[in-house]
Scaffold this active site. Structure first.
Site, mmCIF file in Angstrom:
data_model
loop_
_atom_site.group_PDB
_atom_site.id
_atom_site.type_symbol
_atom_site.label_atom_id
_atom_site.label_comp_id
_atom_site.label_asym_id
_atom_site.label_seq_id
_atom_site.Cartn_x
_atom_site.Cartn_y
_atom_site.Cartn_z
ATOM 1 N N CYS A 114 59.736 33.573 25.019
ATOM 2 C CA CYS A 114 60.374 34.400 24.383
ATOM 3 C C CYS A 114 60.237 35.215 26.217
ATOM 4 O O CYS A 114 60.584 36.265 26.045
ATOM 5 C CB CYS A 114 58.768 34.848 24.027
ATOM 6 S SG CYS A 114 58.896 33.982 22.416
ATOM 7 N N HIS A 250 58.011 42.628 23.670
ATOM 8 C CA HIS A 250 58.716 41.471 23.148
ATOM 9 C C HIS A 250 58.269 41.269 21.351
ATOM 10 O O HIS A 250 57.120 41.379 21.247
ATOM 11 C CB HIS A 250 57.854 40.077 23.632
ATOM 12 C CG HIS A 250 58.410 38.955 22.394
ATOM 13 N ND1 HIS A 250 59.906 38.496 22.042
ATOM 14 C CD2 HIS A 250 57.694 37.908 22.352
ATOM 15 C CE1 HIS A 250 59.262 37.879 21.343
ATOM 16 N NE2 HIS A 250 58.409 37.527 21.651
ATOM 17 N N ASN A 280 60.695 37.586 15.011
ATOM 18 C CA ASN A 280 60.826 37.348 16.612
ATOM 19 C C ASN A 280 62.745 36.491 16.762
ATOM 20 O O ASN A 280 62.292 35.305 16.699
ATOM 21 C CB ASN A 280 59.344 36.686 16.534
ATOM 22 C CG ASN A 280 59.463 35.941 18.052
ATOM 23 O OD1 ASN A 280 60.384 36.097 19.040
ATOM 24 N ND2 ASN A 280 58.185 35.148 18.582
#
Length: 323
Positions: A114, A250, A280
């Site tokens: 990520c 994020h 996500n």
């Protein structure tokens, strides 16, 4: 010294929308349970014939159009992804050819889960500071739904697919003020995909080529770590919390985002949130959120942005940017 400045952004989401109600029909979960714990209401999934490279190409073309620059002027392409089209060549090399870029320009993938896009910005920034490149394309692109176990309600409700990109140009004034990148392999088993081709394909079924996660433990470390990197980013530039105009985090989980905003003493109105509609999307989440807020007019030229990410590895990083 030369610096890197963002001159164009772009993003792309695949067409298929998967809502929480769709997931209710697949697994033992509920819309309320997902929203309360993650803030997610829907996410996107690639079509069967789409790849990570397809998403990256669309985002890149939109960023290049926004920047109004020629493909021949791009010296460097970095793709942050943990779901590449192939083991090798890199998705960046495939993209270089698909876009029709200059042969011989530098192109490579970067795997930091990520944190991949922020890592990509950090690496690209160093190329600019040494004078090695004049213009670069940094992309975060993922097909996370391809590595999900759709029977695992702890993970399949969280992730989605997408891509985002920025075009960086050489500047005499700092655009990227600083980047701060870290990793800690002690936490490798808390979040990741336990199988890889280097272990041999005979082990794939036993280990499972899908994301596994110990969510509560990941949350604790993420909140603690992101709190530290906020302080690190500000201290490195002699800035105060009040100097930050926008937080572009994020998009992992609304609770983690809210915790970081509290650390910055920043109202949620100054935080770019897309996790509700996108889930996500790993390395794609920050560039997609950035593109959204630039195109809708929230982020304006001269604004000071803090980008921060946390991912499997563990990896984490931040970028302080004057847009």
């Amino acid at each position: 010294m030369s610096y890197a400045r963002i001159i164009g952004t772009g993003s792309y989401l695949p067409d298929e929308v998967i809502t929480n109600h769709d997931l209710e029909r697949l697994i033992d979960t509920s819309d309320e349970w997902i929203r309360e714990r993650t803030g997610i209401t829907e996410r996107r999934r690639v079509a069967p014939d789409q790849t990570c490279g397809d998403l990256a190409e669309e985002a890149a073309r939109r960023a290049l159009e926004a920047a109004d620059v020629s493909l021949s002027s791009i010296d460097l392409v970095i793709v942050g992804t943990c779901t590449p089209d192939r083991v090798f060549p890199s998705t960046a090399c495939l993209l270089q050819e698909r876009l029709g870029m200059r042969h011989g320009s530098l192109a490579f993938d970067l795997s930091a889960a990520c944190s991949g896009f922020v890592y990509g910005l950090g690496v690209a920034d160093q190329f600019f500071r040494t004078g090695a490149v004049r213009r670069a394309l940094v992309i975060g692109a993922e097909t996370m739904t391809r590595i999900l176990d759709w029977n695992d309600r702890a993970t399949c409700v969280l992730f989605g697919d997408g891509a985002g990109a920025v075009v960086l140009d050489r500047s005499e004034e700092p655009g990227i003020l600083s980047t701060h990148l870290h990793s800690d392999g002690r936490y490798q088993d808390l979040l990741g995909v336990p199988w890889g081709p280097g272990q041999g394909y005979e082990k794939r079924d036993a280990l499972g080529p899908y994301i596994t996660m110990q969510g509560n433990e990941v949350f604790k470390v993420a909140v603690r770590t992101l709190s530290r990197i906020v302080d690190e980013s500000l201290a490195a530039n002699g800035l105060e919390k009040r100097d930050i105009d926008w937080l572009v985090p994020h998009q992992a989980n609304i609770r983690i985002i809210q915790a970081t905003a509290r650390k910055l003493e920043m109202p949620m109105e100054r935080v770019v949130v897309t996790v509700d509609k996108q889930g996500n999307t790993s390395a794609a989440s920050i560039p997609m959120a950035l593109d959204t807020a630039i195109r809708d007019g929230r982020i304006k030229r001269g604004d000071l942005l803090l980008l921060e990410a946390f991912g499997g590895g563990f990896t984490w990083g931040s970028a302080l940017i004057r847009y």
